[in-house]
Structures are given as C-alpha cells and as structure tokens.
Scaffold this motif. Structure first.
Motif, PDB file in Angstrom:
ATOM      1  N   VAL A 147     -17.546 -42.809 -42.168  1.00 56.62           N
ATOM      2  CA  VAL A 147     -17.364 -41.519 -42.839  1.00 56.62           C
ATOM      3  C   VAL A 147     -18.232 -40.463 -42.185  1.00 56.62           C
ATOM      4  O   VAL A 147     -19.414 -40.687 -41.912  1.00 56.62           O
ATOM      5  N   CYS A 148     -17.647 -39.302 -41.935  1.00 60.33           N
ATOM      6  CA  CYS A 148     -18.378 -38.114 -41.487  1.00 60.33           C
ATOM      7  C   CYS A 148     -18.464 -37.179 -42.691  1.00 60.33           C
ATOM      8  O   CYS A 148     -17.461 -36.578 -43.080  1.00 60.33           O
ATOM      9  N   GLU A 149     -19.651 -37.091 -43.288  1.00 56.74           N
ATOM     10  CA  GLU A 149     -19.841 -36.255 -44.488  1.00 56.74           C
ATOM     11  C   GLU A 149     -20.310 -34.878 -44.038  1.00 56.74           C
ATOM     12  O   GLU A 149     -21.336 -34.751 -43.372  1.00 56.74           O
ATOM     13  N   ILE A 150     -19.577 -33.831 -44.404  1.00 57.69           N
ATOM     14  CA  ILE A 150     -19.759 -32.505 -43.821  1.00 57.69           C
ATOM     15  C   ILE A 150     -20.514 -31.540 -44.730  1.00 57.69           C
ATOM     16  O   ILE A 150     -20.491 -30.337 -44.499  1.00 57.69           O
ATOM     17  N   GLY A 151     -21.195 -32.048 -45.753  1.00 59.73           N
ATOM     18  CA  GLY A 151     -21.946 -31.181 -46.650  1.00 59.73           C
ATOM     19  C   GLY A 151     -23.168 -30.570 -45.992  1.00 59.73           C
ATOM     20  O   GLY A 151     -23.532 -30.888 -44.853  1.00 59.73           O
ATOM     21  N   SER A 152     -23.846 -29.688 -46.730  1.00 60.83           N
ATOM     22  CA  SER A 152     -24.962 -28.924 -46.175  1.00 60.83           C
ATOM     23  C   SER A 152     -26.291 -29.664 -46.226  1.00 60.83           C
ATOM     24  O   SER A 152     -27.234 -29.300 -45.524  1.00 60.83           O
ATOM     25  N   LYS A 153     -26.413 -30.715 -47.033  1.00 65.12           N
ATOM     26  CA  LYS A 153     -27.681 -31.425 -47.165  1.00 65.12           C
ATOM     27  C   LYS A 153     -27.793 -32.542 -46.131  1.00 65.12           C
ATOM     28  O   LYS A 153     -26.870 -33.339 -45.962  1.00 65.12           O
ATOM     29  N   VAL A 154     -28.928 -32.596 -45.439  1.00 69.83           N
ATOM     30  CA  VAL A 154     -29.197 -33.695 -44.509  1.00 69.83           C
ATOM     31  C   VAL A 154     -29.701 -34.880 -45.319  1.00 69.83           C
ATOM     32  O   VAL A 154     -30.715 -34.784 -46.009  1.00 69.83           O
ATOM     33  N   LEU A 155     -28.985 -35.999 -45.259  1.00 69.79           N
ATOM     34  CA  LEU A 155     -29.301 -37.167 -46.074  1.00 69.79           C
ATOM     35  C   LEU A 155     -30.223 -38.124 -45.332  1.00 69.79           C
ATOM     36  O   LEU A 155     -30.391 -38.036 -44.122  1.00 69.79           O
ATOM     37  N   SER A 156     -30.808 -39.033 -46.086  1.00 67.57           N
ATOM     38  CA  SER A 156     -31.690 -40.045 -45.519  1.00 67.57           C
ATOM     39  C   SER A 156     -30.957 -41.374 -45.409  1.00 67.57           C
ATOM     40  O   SER A 156     -30.002 -41.645 -46.142  1.00 67.57           O
ATOM     41  N   CYS A 157     -31.423 -42.215 -44.510  1.00 64.69           N
ATOM     42  CA  CYS A 157     -30.800 -43.506 -44.310  1.00 64.69           C
ATOM     43  C   CYS A 157     -30.840 -44.315 -45.599  1.00 64.69           C
ATOM     44  O   CYS A 157     -31.883 -44.471 -46.212  1.00 64.69           O
TER      45      CYS A 157
END
Length: 311
Positions: A147-157
């Motif tokens: 999945v390529c999630e295109i939201g504005s928040k950078v998520l953590s592993c």
C-alpha cells in the motif's frame, strides 16, 4: 471499504537503545517491541495486542475493521533502510530486507528523498505465487498486498492505521504481479475529499505520475532494468482495487487453512482459531523468547546517502 493497514513507514529515524526495548504503543490496539539495533541483520520489530500478547501482523491483525475501513501496517525506515514483514519467520516481525547478504537501502532518485509516500501492507492478504492473475497474466509475488498511503502525516514503522482505498497500480516485478494499492489515512485532514482514483488526480496533481515514475526507476541504481507495469501503467479505480484486495484475502484464508501451498511462509498465529497453525499466547511468547539475544555490536555499515540523477 476501509482497511486496517499495518503500514511500515519510511520517513523518520529509529530510536537507538537496548536490544530489547519497552513496547511502543501503536494507536491503542497494538504495540510494538524492538529487538536488536537498527542497521543490523538482527533487528526485529514484534507486535503485541492490547492484552500484551505477541501476535503476527501478517495473520492476526484483521484486514477490515468495518465495511468501510481497512487496516495497514507501515514499514518504516531509518534514513533509507528498506524494511519488510518477515513472512518466513514465526510471528512475522518486521526486519530490514537483505539481498546477497547485504542490508538493502532505498535510493534517492532525484528529486525524491527515499519513498514518496507511507509504504506498508494490508494484513491478511497474500499474492499467491501459484495462482495466475487473470488481468495481468502473471503469478503473485508471495507477499502481502503493498500500500502507498498518500496522507500528509509521516508515519512510524509498525503504526497500524485505517485507510480508504482509492485505486491500484499493477507493477510486474521480475515477472510476478506486485499490486500497489493507493490509499489515504481516514484521519487525514483531507480524507473526506478522496473517494476514488480520480480524486487523487484532482487534488494531488502530478502525484500519480510521480508514483509511476518512482516505481519504474527505483531499481535502476542497482544496475537493474526499469520496472514494467500491466495496463500500460494506468491506475485502476477503487472498484478494481477492492477486487484485488478481496481476492488476496481469499488466497490468504486458503493458505491459513492449508488449502494452498504456502512454501516457506510461516503461518503461526494467535487469533485465527480454526487455523491448523494456531498457537496459544504462551506458545507465541516462547517462540519470541527462544530467539537468541542479538549482539549489540553487530551494526552493519550504512550505505552512503547519495542522490541518483537518472535520464
């Protein structure tokens, strides 16, 4: 449809500490526990449920939380470290990918710094390497659906988030179908504007073109040819993407019930009670505790962080 996507994201650095660190809370339903140091072949990120029991992010986190949400699990990197779900290991922790005995890193292909989205996987999905996809005429790549999630928040592993599925791209990776779902975090400030793939074209102009170009070129710095795509590189819409997800979920269920050849995939799970691979929480803990304590000094040399300018 929304999914719970254990999404392994790639934009922030790892914390450095002891070999086995305190669990980190992920949303409120799942926690993670790190073992070993980043940039080492020993590093593993294990998952726990709200009761503190070890679980498999591949098999035990549900695909759907309701009819409109899917889950994703981000795979996060330090710098450009490339992480993956260890499908062949008990309870399927996250680890840094390796090739030819060396840790893998994602190249910086100008003008992009590493990945250009949060990159993760849909739990309880499997692209069966023994089943030919009727639309691509290629077999599956033996992994969960990416999945390529295109939201504005950078998520953590290891973050587990709910997403809305918007569309899909069919990458052909060394002859195998490697679907790339396009989705957005349901809690993103702009999530309500996105309902299908055309909304990405409308509200994030150039993003799909950049995604296609990135996926086409990211192996070129390693001396490999450009990647190929089915459908001439065209993105398919939400309805098509949901068919891909549902089919991969059915393949996963068949594998968990010993109805498909799983090869080297480890199917040990805690929550799929009718699966022949089901184990108790106590057995799951014993599996994790039986893993040798990682060496604190085994940190591999990190790849030079450089830009690649490709024609």
């Amino acid at each position: 449809m929304r999914a719970l996507l254990p999404l392994l994201s790639v934009g922030r650095g790892w914390r450095v500490g002891a070999a086995a660190r305190p669990p980190r809370r992920v949303m409120s339903l799942y926690r993670t526990e790190e073992r070993g140091l980043p940039h080492s072949s020993d590093y593993r990120l294990f998952f726990k449920n709200v009761a503190g029991h070890y679980i498999s992010p591949f098999h035990d986190i549900p695909l759907k939380v309701d009819l409109k949400k899917e889950n994703i699990i981000p795979r996060k990197k330090a710098r450009n470290d490339e992480y993956k779900i260890a499908t062949e290991e008990p309870l399927n922790p996250i680890k840094q990918d390796e090739k030819n005995g060396k840790l893998r890193y994602i190249p910086n292909i100008f003008p992009h710094k590493g990945y250009i989205w949060n990159y993760g996987a849909l739990p309880q999905t499997w692209e069966d390497p023994h089943q030919k996809d009727k639309s691509t005429n290629c077999y599956g790549d033996n992994d969960p659906v990416d999945v390529c999630e295109i939201g504005s928040k950078v998520l953590s592993c290891g973050d587990v988030i709910h997403v809305k599925i918007l569309g899909v791209l069919a990458l052909i990776d060394e002859g195998a179908t490697d679907w790339k779902i396009i989705a957005i975090n349901v809690n993103d400030p702009e999530a309500e504007k996105f309902h299908d793939i055309d909304d990405v074209k409308k509200f994030k102009p150039g993003y799909l073109e950049a995604t296609l170009n990135w996926l086409r070129l990211y192996k070129v710095p390693d001396g490999k040819p450009e990647n190929k795509f089915a459908f001439n590189g065209e993105f398919r819409n939400k309805a098509f993407a949901l068919e891909v997800v549902n089919s991969a979920h059915e393949c996963w269920k068949a594998m968990l019930m010993k109805k498909r050849d799983r090869g080297t995939i480890n199917c040990t799970n805690v929550h799929v009670c009718d699966s022949p691979f089901h184990c108790t929480p106590e057995e799951a803990r014993s599996l994790v505790e039986s893993i040798p304590t990682p060496s604190m000094s085994k940190i591999s040399d990190m790849e030079e962080d450089r830009w690649y300018f490709l024609n």
